[in-house]
Design a protein around this motif. Structure first.
Motif, PDB file in Angstrom:
ATOM      1  N   GLN A  52      53.387 -62.846  33.662  1.00  0.00           N
ATOM      2  CA  GLN A  52      53.877 -62.084  34.806  1.00  0.00           C
ATOM      3  C   GLN A  52      54.969 -62.848  35.549  1.00  0.00           C
ATOM      4  OE1 GLN A  52      53.221 -59.081  35.358  1.00  0.00           O
ATOM      5  NE2 GLN A  52      51.337 -58.642  34.261  1.00  0.00           N
ATOM      6  N   SER A  53      54.792 -64.163  35.686  1.00  0.00           N
ATOM      7  CA  SER A  53      55.794 -64.977  36.389  1.00  0.00           C
ATOM      8  C   SER A  53      57.117 -64.981  35.628  1.00  0.00           C
ATOM      9  CB  SER A  53      55.280 -66.413  36.548  1.00  0.00           C
ATOM     10  OG  SER A  53      54.098 -66.434  37.342  1.00  0.00           O
ATOM     11  N   LEU A  54      57.059 -65.081  34.313  1.00  0.00           N
ATOM     12  CA  LEU A  54      58.284 -65.054  33.513  1.00  0.00           C
ATOM     13  C   LEU A  54      58.986 -63.707  33.626  1.00  0.00           C
ATOM     14  CD1 LEU A  54      57.134 -66.938  30.284  1.00  0.00           C
ATOM     15  CD2 LEU A  54      58.787 -67.743  31.982  1.00  0.00           C
ATOM     16  N   PHE A  55      58.201 -62.628  33.662  1.00  0.00           N
ATOM     17  CA  PHE A  55      58.801 -61.305  33.805  1.00  0.00           C
ATOM     18  C   PHE A  55      59.543 -61.179  35.139  1.00  0.00           C
ATOM     19  CE2 PHE A  55      58.462 -56.921  35.358  1.00  0.00           C
ATOM     20  CZ  PHE A  55      59.175 -56.251  34.366  1.00  0.00           C
ATOM     21  N   LEU A  56      58.908 -61.644  36.214  1.00  0.00           N
ATOM     22  CA  LEU A  56      59.559 -61.579  37.536  1.00  0.00           C
ATOM     23  C   LEU A  56      60.805 -62.454  37.567  1.00  0.00           C
ATOM     24  CD1 LEU A  56      56.409 -61.679  39.866  1.00  0.00           C
ATOM     25  CD2 LEU A  56      57.868 -59.714  39.357  1.00  0.00           C
ATOM     26  N   LEU A  57      60.727 -63.618  36.916  1.00  0.00           N
ATOM     27  CA  LEU A  57      61.892 -64.508  36.865  1.00  0.00           C
ATOM     28  C   LEU A  57      63.038 -63.841  36.106  1.00  0.00           C
ATOM     29  CD1 LEU A  57      63.163 -67.239  37.480  1.00  0.00           C
ATOM     30  CD2 LEU A  57      62.067 -68.145  35.410  1.00  0.00           C
ATOM     31  N   ALA A  58      62.708 -63.141  35.028  1.00  0.00           N
ATOM     32  CA  ALA A  58      63.744 -62.438  34.266  1.00  0.00           C
ATOM     33  C   ALA A  58      64.405 -61.351  35.114  1.00  0.00           C
ATOM     34  CB  ALA A  58      63.129 -61.822  33.001  1.00  0.00           C
ATOM     35  N   VAL A  59      63.615 -60.640  35.920  1.00  0.00           N
ATOM     36  CA  VAL A  59      64.166 -59.610  36.799  1.00  0.00           C
ATOM     37  C   VAL A  59      65.125 -60.222  37.814  1.00  0.00           C
ATOM     38  CG1 VAL A  59      63.593 -57.919  38.580  1.00  0.00           C
ATOM     39  CG2 VAL A  59      62.212 -58.052  36.503  1.00  0.00           C
TER      40      VAL A  59
ATOM     41  N   LEU B  61      70.052 -69.115  31.205  1.00  0.00           N
ATOM     42  CA  LEU B  61      68.702 -69.114  31.759  1.00  0.00           C
ATOM     43  C   LEU B  61      67.948 -67.832  31.390  1.00  0.00           C
ATOM     44  CD1 LEU B  61      69.327 -70.589  35.325  1.00  0.00           C
ATOM     45  CD2 LEU B  61      68.066 -71.670  33.454  1.00  0.00           C
ATOM     46  N   ARG B  62      68.634 -66.719  31.443  1.00  0.00           N
ATOM     47  CA  ARG B  62      67.993 -65.456  31.106  1.00  0.00           C
ATOM     48  C   ARG B  62      67.540 -65.440  29.649  1.00  0.00           C
ATOM     49  NH1 ARG B  62      71.512 -60.262  32.193  1.00  0.00           N
ATOM     50  NH2 ARG B  62      72.708 -61.259  30.515  1.00  0.00           N
ATOM     51  N   GLU B  63      68.364 -65.958  28.755  1.00  0.00           N
ATOM     52  CA  GLU B  63      67.986 -66.009  27.349  1.00  0.00           C
ATOM     53  C   GLU B  63      66.794 -66.943  27.130  1.00  0.00           C
ATOM     54  OE1 GLU B  63      67.904 -65.339  23.266  1.00  0.00           O
ATOM     55  OE2 GLU B  63      68.795 -64.216  24.934  1.00  0.00           O
ATOM     56  N   THR B  64      66.788 -68.073  27.840  1.00  0.00           N
ATOM     57  CA  THR B  64      65.659 -69.005  27.736  1.00  0.00           C
ATOM     58  C   THR B  64      64.371 -68.353  28.202  1.00  0.00           C
ATOM     59  OG1 THR B  64      67.114 -70.914  28.068  1.00  0.00           O
ATOM     60  CG2 THR B  64      64.772 -71.235  28.469  1.00  0.00           C
TER      61      THR B  64
ATOM     62  N   VAL C 205      63.126 -65.845  25.601  1.00  0.00           N
ATOM     63  CA  VAL C 205      62.461 -66.489  24.466  1.00  0.00           C
ATOM     64  C   VAL C 205      61.070 -66.970  24.864  1.00  0.00           C
ATOM     65  CG1 VAL C 205      62.542 -68.458  22.889  1.00  0.00           C
ATOM     66  CG2 VAL C 205      64.623 -67.151  23.356  1.00  0.00           C
ATOM     67  N   MET C 206      60.969 -67.573  26.054  1.00  0.00           N
ATOM     68  CA  MET C 206      59.664 -68.045  26.518  1.00  0.00           C
ATOM     69  C   MET C 206      58.693 -66.887  26.698  1.00  0.00           C
ATOM     70  SD  MET C 206      60.844 -70.918  29.307  1.00  0.00           S
ATOM     71  CE  MET C 206      59.143 -71.215  29.819  1.00  0.00           C
ATOM     72  N   HIS C 207      59.204 -65.782  27.229  1.00  0.00           N
ATOM     73  CA  HIS C 207      58.345 -64.621  27.434  1.00  0.00           C
ATOM     74  C   HIS C 207      57.843 -64.077  26.097  1.00  0.00           C
ATOM     75  CE1 HIS C 207      57.582 -60.320  28.864  1.00  0.00           C
ATOM     76  NE2 HIS C 207      56.721 -61.085  29.497  1.00  0.00           N
ATOM     77  N   GLU C 208      58.688 -64.054  25.089  1.00  0.00           N
ATOM     78  CA  GLU C 208      58.271 -63.597  23.764  1.00  0.00           C
ATOM     79  C   GLU C 208      57.235 -64.545  23.177  1.00  0.00           C
ATOM     80  OE1 GLU C 208      58.884 -60.844  22.031  1.00  0.00           O
ATOM     81  OE2 GLU C 208      59.898 -60.094  23.830  1.00  0.00           O
TER      82      GLU C 208
END
Length: 287
Positions: free
Chosen positions: A98-105, A126-129, A132-135
């Motif tokens: 969830q934290s990675l999703f919010l960071l991506a937004v 940063l968005r690409e990183t 990848v982490m979220h995946e």
């Protein structure tokens, strides 16, 4: 519940069979054999008859009881492992994912506000990183919810498939050599070894830039094994266990140490090697 009911029946049989044997012997002796056997001879034969029954029937029941207890213990270990994996999957989903999703937004919002300048490529990187982490986290959750089966075909085959996928993505050649007998490992060892090898292969895919990747597993001694993941990639710039933002090999090391295995990650000639080893029962490596 089935195991407990079966165990109770076996225990009652073990207790009752010697008593029933003596009772049956006395009945047969007094009813049919009394004209042919003296009282002293009948009393002398009674303990030997009980001993023969104990060594045959009761001993077999003890073996079945031991097998039932072992099966019950394996079931408990399997259930505990499944519960722990489910707990970890929930924590990953509710926390990191969830934290990675919010960071991506938020990075998307930043990217929309920044039209040009040095911040633009930094935000895109940063968005690409984060993507990848979220995946990776989503894949980890999926793997935790579908734990590998103890059966060889179900726990060795995924490692071979992942190695093939890694080789395809990296345009590398791959070799998979596995001779660790399926019966020489416990269910927990299979699960942990599978997780360690998988993490090491993913680490190669992410960082090694290798043209060749090798996975080897072989038995050592009566109870030991040696498993390596090797590649001819760029290697380690420094101590891989101290690298910032890289946790794969640390996870492998921690899993190995928890199982009592040795862990080595080092450069050997032109290859980078991650090695897991289990000592045989004498506490020394097989030669």
């Amino acid at each position: 519940m089935i195991f407990r009911s079966k165990d109770r029946r076996l225990k009652w049989l073990i207790l009752l069979i010697p008593t029933l044997t003596i009772g049956l012997w006395e009945y047969i002796r007094h009813t049919f054999l009394l004209p042919y056997l003296s009282m002293d001879l009948g009393n002398f034969l009674a303990p030997f008859i009980v001993l023969v029954v104990t060594l045959t029937v009761v001993r077999g029941l003890f073996g079945r009881l031991e097998q039932s207890q072992q099966a019950l213990q394996r079931e408990k270990e399997s259930n505990a492992s499944l519960e722990e994996r489910e707990r970890l999957a929930r924590e990953l989903h509710d926390g990191i994912s969830q934290s990675l999703f919010l960071l991506a937004v938020k990075l998307d919002q930043l990217d929309e506000q920044v039209v040009e300048g040095p911040v633009k490529p930094l935000a895109e990187g940063l968005r690409e990183t984060v993507r990848v982490m979220h995946e990776d986290v989503r894949q980890a959750i999926a793997n935790l919810k579908q734990p590998p089966s103890p059966a060889e075909a179900a726990w060795v085959a995924p490692m071979r498939e992942l190695l093939g996928e890694t080789a395809g993505i990296a345009e590398a050649t791959a070799e998979f050599n596995w001779s660790i007998p399926e019966g020489s490992l416990t269910d927990k060892e299979k699960i942990e070894l599978h997780a360690c090898v998988r993490e090491a292969i993913i680490n190669v895919r992410k960082h090694a830039k290798a043209s060749r990747v090798f996975v080897n597993g072989e038995k050592e001694g009566e109870n030991g094994f040696r498993c390596t993941v090797e590649d001819d990639g760029v290697g380690f710039a420094a101590d891989p266990l101290q690298a910032q933002g890289r946790f794969g090999l640390r996870i492998v090391r921690d899993r190995a140490q928890a199982m009592g295995w040795t862990f080595v990650a080092e450069r050997r000639g032109s290859r980078t090697v991650v090695e897991l080893r289990k000592l045989d029962k004498e506490g020394v490596y097989a030669r």
